[in-house]
Design a protein around this motif. Structure first.
Motif, PDB file in Angstrom:
ATOM      1  N   ALA A  13       6.196  -2.555   6.253  1.00 36.71           N
ATOM      2  CA  ALA A  13       4.819  -2.876   6.633  1.00 36.71           C
ATOM      3  C   ALA A  13       4.745  -4.282   7.229  1.00 36.71           C
ATOM      4  O   ALA A  13       3.696  -4.922   7.196  1.00 36.71           O
ATOM      5  CB  ALA A  13       3.914  -2.753   5.413  1.00 36.71           C
ATOM      6  N   SER A  14       5.852  -4.749   7.782  1.00 37.09           N
ATOM      7  CA  SER A  14       5.891  -6.076   8.401  1.00 37.09           C
ATOM      8  C   SER A  14       4.851  -6.163   9.518  1.00 37.09           C
ATOM      9  O   SER A  14       4.708  -5.231  10.309  1.00 37.09           O
ATOM     10  CB  SER A  14       7.274  -6.340   8.992  1.00 37.09           C
ATOM     11  N   PRO A  19      -5.557  -4.261   3.924  1.00 37.86           N
ATOM     12  CA  PRO A  19      -4.873  -3.533   2.856  1.00 37.86           C
ATOM     13  C   PRO A  19      -3.782  -2.579   3.350  1.00 37.86           C
ATOM     14  O   PRO A  19      -3.329  -1.732   2.600  1.00 37.86           O
ATOM     15  CB  PRO A  19      -6.013  -2.730   2.222  1.00 37.86           C
ATOM     16  N   LEU A  20      -3.361  -2.702   4.605  1.00 36.03           N
ATOM     17  CA  LEU A  20      -2.440  -1.716   5.165  1.00 36.03           C
ATOM     18  C   LEU A  20      -1.085  -1.605   4.456  1.00 36.03           C
ATOM     19  O   LEU A  20      -0.608  -0.486   4.259  1.00 36.03           O
ATOM     20  CB  LEU A  20      -2.266  -1.954   6.663  1.00 36.03           C
ATOM     21  N   PRO A  21      -0.428  -2.709   4.038  1.00 33.66           N
ATOM     22  CA  PRO A  21       0.854  -2.524   3.330  1.00 33.66           C
ATOM     23  C   PRO A  21       0.693  -1.670   2.062  1.00 33.66           C
ATOM     24  O   PRO A  21       1.494  -0.767   1.804  1.00 33.66           O
ATOM     25  CB  PRO A  21       1.284  -3.947   2.996  1.00 33.66           C
ATOM     26  N   LEU A  22      -0.363  -1.928   1.312  1.00 32.77           N
ATOM     27  CA  LEU A  22      -0.603  -1.164   0.090  1.00 32.77           C
ATOM     28  C   LEU A  22      -0.969   0.281   0.413  1.00 32.77           C
ATOM     29  O   LEU A  22      -0.497   1.214  -0.249  1.00 32.77           O
ATOM     30  CB  LEU A  22      -1.717  -1.828  -0.726  1.00 32.77           C
ATOM     31  N   LEU A  23      -1.767   0.499   1.435  1.00 34.20           N
ATOM     32  CA  LEU A  23      -2.150   1.847   1.834  1.00 34.20           C
ATOM     33  C   LEU A  23      -0.926   2.662   2.254  1.00 34.20           C
ATOM     34  O   LEU A  23      -0.756   3.810   1.851  1.00 34.20           O
ATOM     35  CB  LEU A  23      -3.175   1.783   2.974  1.00 34.20           C
ATOM     36  N   LYS A  24      -0.043   2.062   3.041  1.00 32.85           N
ATOM     37  CA  LYS A  24       1.174   2.755   3.467  1.00 32.85           C
ATOM     38  C   LYS A  24       2.060   3.078   2.258  1.00 32.85           C
ATOM     39  O   LYS A  24       2.655   4.148   2.182  1.00 32.85           O
ATOM     40  CB  LYS A  24       1.949   1.924   4.482  1.00 32.85           C
ATOM     41  N   ALA A  25       2.137   2.151   1.306  1.00 35.96           N
ATOM     42  CA  ALA A  25       2.928   2.385   0.097  1.00 35.96           C
ATOM     43  C   ALA A  25       2.337   3.536  -0.715  1.00 35.96           C
ATOM     44  O   ALA A  25       3.073   4.410  -1.191  1.00 35.96           O
ATOM     45  CB  ALA A  25       2.982   1.113  -0.747  1.00 35.96           C
ATOM     46  N   ALA A  45       1.118 -12.428   2.802  1.00 29.27           N
ATOM     47  CA  ALA A  45       1.215 -13.177   1.546  1.00 29.27           C
ATOM     48  C   ALA A  45       0.308 -12.593   0.463  1.00 29.27           C
ATOM     49  O   ALA A  45       0.638 -12.640  -0.725  1.00 29.27           O
ATOM     50  CB  ALA A  45       0.891 -14.651   1.770  1.00 29.27           C
ATOM     51  N   GLY A  46      -0.826 -12.029   0.846  1.00 35.50           N
ATOM     52  CA  GLY A  46      -1.746 -11.426  -0.113  1.00 35.50           C
ATOM     53  C   GLY A  46      -1.178 -10.198  -0.794  1.00 35.50           C
ATOM     54  O   GLY A  46      -1.692  -9.752  -1.818  1.00 35.50           O
ATOM     55  N   SER A  47      -0.109  -9.658  -0.247  1.00 32.08           N
ATOM     56  CA  SER A  47       0.480  -8.453  -0.841  1.00 32.08           C
ATOM     57  C   SER A  47       1.057  -8.727  -2.230  1.00 32.08           C
ATOM     58  O   SER A  47       1.153  -7.813  -3.040  1.00 32.08           O
ATOM     59  CB  SER A  47       1.565  -7.864   0.074  1.00 32.08           C
ATOM     60  N   GLN A  48       1.400  -9.979  -2.528  1.00 32.26           N
ATOM     61  CA  GLN A  48       1.929 -10.301  -3.864  1.00 32.26           C
ATOM     62  C   GLN A  48       0.909  -9.946  -4.937  1.00 32.26           C
ATOM     63  O   GLN A  48       1.241  -9.316  -5.936  1.00 32.26           O
ATOM     64  CB  GLN A  48       2.290 -11.782  -3.943  1.00 32.26           C
ATOM     65  N   THR A  53      -1.226  -5.933  -8.954  1.00 33.54           N
ATOM     66  CA  THR A  53      -2.448  -5.306  -9.466  1.00 33.54           C
ATOM     67  C   THR A  53      -2.373  -3.789  -9.331  1.00 33.54           C
ATOM     68  O   THR A  53      -2.710  -3.059 -10.267  1.00 33.54           O
ATOM     69  CB  THR A  53      -3.681  -5.844  -8.706  1.00 33.54           C
ATOM     70  N   PHE A  54      -1.918  -3.310  -8.178  1.00 36.40           N
ATOM     71  CA  PHE A  54      -1.788  -1.872  -7.949  1.00 36.40           C
ATOM     72  C   PHE A  54      -0.871  -1.228  -8.989  1.00 36.40           C
ATOM     73  O   PHE A  54      -1.209  -0.191  -9.566  1.00 36.40           O
ATOM     74  CB  PHE A  54      -1.252  -1.618  -6.535  1.00 36.40           C
ATOM     75  N   ALA A  55       0.260  -1.850  -9.259  1.00 35.16           N
ATOM     76  CA  ALA A  55       1.203  -1.287 -10.232  1.00 35.16           C
ATOM     77  C   ALA A  55       0.557  -1.212 -11.613  1.00 35.16           C
ATOM     78  O   ALA A  55       0.672  -0.195 -12.302  1.00 35.16           O
ATOM     79  CB  ALA A  55       2.481  -2.120 -10.273  1.00 35.16           C
TER      80      ALA A  55
END
Length: 79
Positions: A13-14, A19-25, A45-48, A53-55
């Motif tokens: 998701a580079s 929220p796209l990296p989380l959505l793709k995951a 950076a917000g993906s951290q 939180t998602f997990a």
């Protein structure tokens, strides 16, 4: 070493912002069997915050995470 952690699928998701990296995951996890490991690569950076939180909320396990030179990598085990 973190890079030796094996995964069953990978999402790159580079260049995508929240929220796209989380959505793709999430979309990839939906196609995977329980116990499978997903590797996610992000430059947001917000993906951290998002992935930890998602997990916690989803029941998936955040096995490992790394941050190196603006690249964030996560390994999630599907619940």
């Amino acid at each position: 070493m973190i890079d030796t952690l094996t995964c069953d699928a990978e999402v790159d998701a580079s260049g995508l912002n929240c929220p796209l990296p989380l959505l793709k995951a999430k979309m990839q996890l939906n196609q995977m069997a329980a116990g499978a490991v997903l590797k996610v690569i992000s430059t947001d950076a917000g993906s951290q915050r998002d992935f930890s939180t998602f997990a916690r909320l989803s029941g998936h396990s955040l096995l490992q995470q790394s941050a190196e030179a603006g690249v964030y990598t996560y390994w999630l085990r599907k619940a």
